[in-house]
Motif scaffolding. Structure first.
Motif, PDB file in Angstrom:
ATOM      1  N   MET A 175       9.708   5.441  -1.619  1.00 33.75           N
ATOM      2  CA  MET A 175       9.426   4.204  -0.906  1.00 33.75           C
ATOM      3  C   MET A 175       9.631   2.950  -1.750  1.00 33.75           C
ATOM      4  O   MET A 175       9.401   1.849  -1.276  1.00 33.75           O
ATOM      5  CB  MET A 175       7.990   4.222  -0.380  1.00 33.75           C
ATOM      6  CG  MET A 175       7.718   5.237   0.717  1.00 33.75           C
ATOM      7  SD  MET A 175       8.828   5.109   2.148  1.00 33.75           S
ATOM      8  CE  MET A 175       8.462   3.465   2.740  1.00 33.75           C
TER       9      MET A 175
ATOM     10  N   ARG B 197       0.812  -1.213   0.000  1.00 33.92           N
ATOM     11  CA  ARG B 197       0.000   0.000   0.000  1.00 33.92           C
ATOM     12  C   ARG B 197       0.847   1.267   0.000  1.00 33.92           C
ATOM     13  O   ARG B 197       0.351   2.342  -0.331  1.00 33.92           O
ATOM     14  CB  ARG B 197      -0.930   0.014   1.226  1.00 33.92           C
ATOM     15  CG  ARG B 197      -1.910  -1.147   1.271  1.00 33.92           C
ATOM     16  CD  ARG B 197      -2.661  -1.147   2.599  1.00 33.92           C
ATOM     17  NE  ARG B 197      -1.746  -1.269   3.733  1.00 33.92           N
ATOM     18  CZ  ARG B 197      -2.101  -1.150   5.006  1.00 33.92           C
ATOM     19  NH1 ARG B 197      -3.376  -0.906   5.318  1.00 33.92           N
ATOM     20  NH2 ARG B 197      -1.218  -1.263   5.982  1.00 33.92           N
ATOM     21  N   ILE B 198       2.126   1.136   0.348  1.00 42.11           N
ATOM     22  CA  ILE B 198       2.957   2.332   0.475  1.00 42.11           C
ATOM     23  C   ILE B 198       4.036   2.407  -0.608  1.00 42.11           C
ATOM     24  O   ILE B 198       4.763   3.404  -0.706  1.00 42.11           O
ATOM     25  CB  ILE B 198       3.604   2.379   1.883  1.00 42.11           C
ATOM     26  CG1 ILE B 198       3.912   3.821   2.300  1.00 42.11           C
ATOM     27  CG2 ILE B 198       4.865   1.518   1.938  1.00 42.11           C
ATOM     28  CD1 ILE B 198       4.307   3.971   3.745  1.00 42.11           C
TER      29      ILE B 198
ATOM     30  N   PRO C  14       3.174   0.416   8.862  1.00 45.09           N
ATOM     31  CA  PRO C  14       2.529   1.737   8.875  1.00 45.09           C
ATOM     32  C   PRO C  14       1.259   1.740   9.719  1.00 45.09           C
ATOM     33  O   PRO C  14       0.158   1.558   9.211  1.00 45.09           O
ATOM     34  CB  PRO C  14       2.215   1.980   7.396  1.00 45.09           C
ATOM     35  CG  PRO C  14       2.012   0.609   6.826  1.00 45.09           C
ATOM     36  CD  PRO C  14       2.924  -0.309   7.596  1.00 45.09           C
TER      37      PRO C  14
ATOM     38  N   TRP D 259       3.642   7.723   6.346  1.00 44.92           N
ATOM     39  CA  TRP D 259       4.626   8.186   5.360  1.00 44.92           C
ATOM     40  C   TRP D 259       4.933   9.668   5.546  1.00 44.92           C
ATOM     41  O   TRP D 259       6.087  10.084   5.469  1.00 44.92           O
ATOM     42  CB  TRP D 259       4.105   7.963   3.940  1.00 44.92           C
ATOM     43  CG  TRP D 259       5.062   8.514   2.911  1.00 44.92           C
ATOM     44  CD1 TRP D 259       6.153   7.885   2.391  1.00 44.92           C
ATOM     45  CD2 TRP D 259       5.034   9.824   2.335  1.00 44.92           C
ATOM     46  NE1 TRP D 259       6.813   8.710   1.501  1.00 44.92           N
ATOM     47  CE2 TRP D 259       6.148   9.916   1.454  1.00 44.92           C
ATOM     48  CE3 TRP D 259       4.191  10.921   2.465  1.00 44.92           C
ATOM     49  CZ2 TRP D 259       6.432  11.068   0.723  1.00 44.92           C
ATOM     50  CZ3 TRP D 259       4.469  12.075   1.743  1.00 44.92           C
ATOM     51  CH2 TRP D 259       5.578  12.135   0.880  1.00 44.92           C
TER      52      TRP D 259
ATOM     53  N   VAL E 116      -1.704   4.781   6.684  1.00 40.81           N
ATOM     54  CA  VAL E 116      -0.531   4.600   5.827  1.00 40.81           C
ATOM     55  C   VAL E 116      -0.016   5.960   5.353  1.00 40.81           C
ATOM     56  O   VAL E 116       1.193   6.229   5.373  1.00 40.81           O
ATOM     57  CB  VAL E 116      -0.871   3.700   4.618  1.00 40.81           C
ATOM     58  CG1 VAL E 116       0.267   3.706   3.602  1.00 40.81           C
ATOM     59  CG2 VAL E 116      -1.158   2.279   5.081  1.00 40.81           C
ATOM     60  N   ARG E 117      -0.929   6.803   4.943  1.00 37.98           N
ATOM     61  CA  ARG E 117      -0.540   8.126   4.435  1.00 37.98           C
ATOM     62  C   ARG E 117       0.142   8.973   5.505  1.00 37.98           C
ATOM     63  O   ARG E 117       1.181   9.589   5.254  1.00 37.98           O
ATOM     64  CB  ARG E 117      -1.781   8.866   3.915  1.00 37.98           C
ATOM     65  CG  ARG E 117      -1.473  10.250   3.330  1.00 37.98           C
ATOM     66  CD  ARG E 117      -2.745  10.957   2.914  1.00 37.98           C
ATOM     67  NE  ARG E 117      -3.594  11.256   4.072  1.00 37.98           N
ATOM     68  CZ  ARG E 117      -4.840  11.704   3.983  1.00 37.98           C
ATOM     69  NH1 ARG E 117      -5.405  11.858   2.795  1.00 37.98           N
ATOM     70  NH2 ARG E 117      -5.536  11.962   5.080  1.00 37.98           N
TER      71      ARG E 117
ATOM     72  N   TYR F 121       4.316   5.499  -2.860  1.00 38.76           N
ATOM     73  CA  TYR F 121       4.627   6.798  -2.277  1.00 38.76           C
ATOM     74  C   TYR F 121       6.050   7.214  -2.655  1.00 38.76           C
ATOM     75  O   TYR F 121       6.917   6.354  -2.871  1.00 38.76           O
ATOM     76  CB  TYR F 121       4.491   6.752  -0.753  1.00 38.76           C
ATOM     77  CG  TYR F 121       3.065   6.867  -0.258  1.00 38.76           C
ATOM     78  CD1 TYR F 121       2.589   8.043   0.292  1.00 38.76           C
ATOM     79  CD2 TYR F 121       2.189   5.783  -0.349  1.00 38.76           C
ATOM     80  CE1 TYR F 121       1.279   8.151   0.754  1.00 38.76           C
ATOM     81  CE2 TYR F 121       0.879   5.877   0.114  1.00 38.76           C
ATOM     82  CZ  TYR F 121       0.439   7.061   0.661  1.00 38.76           C
ATOM     83  OH  TYR F 121      -0.862   7.164   1.100  1.00 38.76           O
TER      84      TYR F 121
END
Length: 310
Positions: free
Chosen positions: A33, A26-27, A168, A120, A116-117, A30
């Motif tokens: 990453m 999911r990351i 995360p 990050w 998650v956002r 970004y």
């Protein structure tokens, strides 16, 4: 011999690929990453600039006057830190988390993706905060650039890249939320300090900055400690808890020592830049950058006191 070297290289590459493959999918989209290489490159460039290139460039120059830039920088970080704290709270800490054993939500639900956002974003804020040291270099505040300062600003973003990549959210994100809460106060203080002498009367609470830091480390360590007394906990990455506990406990000891020396015994250090490496507290001497002396700096209270002053 050559064959052994090739086998060793192949094993290193295989292990690296396996580590990267384990990053939370999911990351991965970004910025920075996809691999730890760009992040590591940024940190190496940072170290090269603050320890060698920057001091050489500034050796025969007058310090830059960066008052306006620093005011904007510090208050932008205040705003960013407030937003990060809010997002951590709304992503779980005041909605679904128990504040005890909270596992990482690995789903693609809106709240899980929100966590998650913000995880990050917290990591990326540590990249932005590398500017703290760059400001020191450009203003020729060499005595502020201590081993603890460098270690904290380089070690945190490097380790948190892996933390964000694998974990995360969950109980391991508690210290990130607390850290950003402290940064709201800390960068507000730095912003007022950068504004000049007319704001000095509003900075009477400077010594309480250390108390706030101590409270942070107590909260972080206590939250991590409860993991060791639970009969069972389904948090997926216990190593994160171990690292958080070590980090919080170590820095609580160091900051407690500073508090006693500075505010109980009254051993406040002069504000002038150091011109020698007496007691191992200075990183630079006459604009040069000698090898770090971590053992001396880690044991000297002067190191910690200068790490706290802006």
């Amino acid at each position: 011999m050559l064959q052994h070297i090739q086998e060793f290289g192949s094993n290193v590459i295989k292990t690296f690929d396996e580590l990267v493959a384990g990053i939370d999918p999911r990351i991965k989209d970004y910025p920075l990453m996809q691999s730890p290489v760009p992040m590591t490159g940024i940190l190496l460039c940072y170290l090269f600039f603050i320890m060698y290139l920057g001091p050489r460039i500034m050796a025969k120059r007058s310090p830059f006057q960066l008052k306006e830039a620093m005011i904007i920088y510090n208050f932008l970080l205040v705003a960013l830190s407030i937003f990060i704290v809010y997002e951590f709270l709304m992503s779980g800490w005041v909605t679904t988390y128990t504040w005890r054993c909270d596992a990482i939500d690995t789903s693609n639900s809106p709240q899980a993706l929100r966590m998650v956002r913000v995880a990050w974003l917290f990591w990326f804020s540590k990249i932005i905060e590398l500017m703290d040291t760059i400001f020191f270099v450009l203003r020729k505040k060499h005595s502020q650039i201590t081993f603890l300062h460098i270690f904290h600003h380089s070690f945190m973003p490097w380790t948190w890249w892996w933390g964000v990549g694998y974990a995360p959210g969950g109980m391991g994100s508690f210290h990130a939320m607390v850290n950003c809460s402290v940064h709201v106060i800390m960068y507000f203080y730095y912003g007022l300090s950068a504004a000049g002498p007319r704001f000095q009367k509003y900075l009477w609470w400077k010594k309480y900055m250390t108390a706030i830091q101590l409270i942070q480390f107590v909260l972080v360590s206590l939250h991590a400690t409860q993991y060791y007394f639970m009969e069972s906990c389904n948090y997926q990455f216990p190593i994160i808890i171990h690292l958080v506990w070590i980090y919080g406990t170590l820095f609580f000891i160091l900051f407690s020592n500073f508090w006693v020396q500075a505010y109980v015994k009254g051993k406040r250090l002069p504000k002038q830049d150091i011109k020698s490496h007496q007691n191992g507290s200075a990183v630079y001497t006459n604009g040069s950058s000698p090898l770090l002396r971590p053992l001396l700096w880690m044991t000297g209270i002067r190191t910690l006191s200068r790490a706290l002053r802006y």
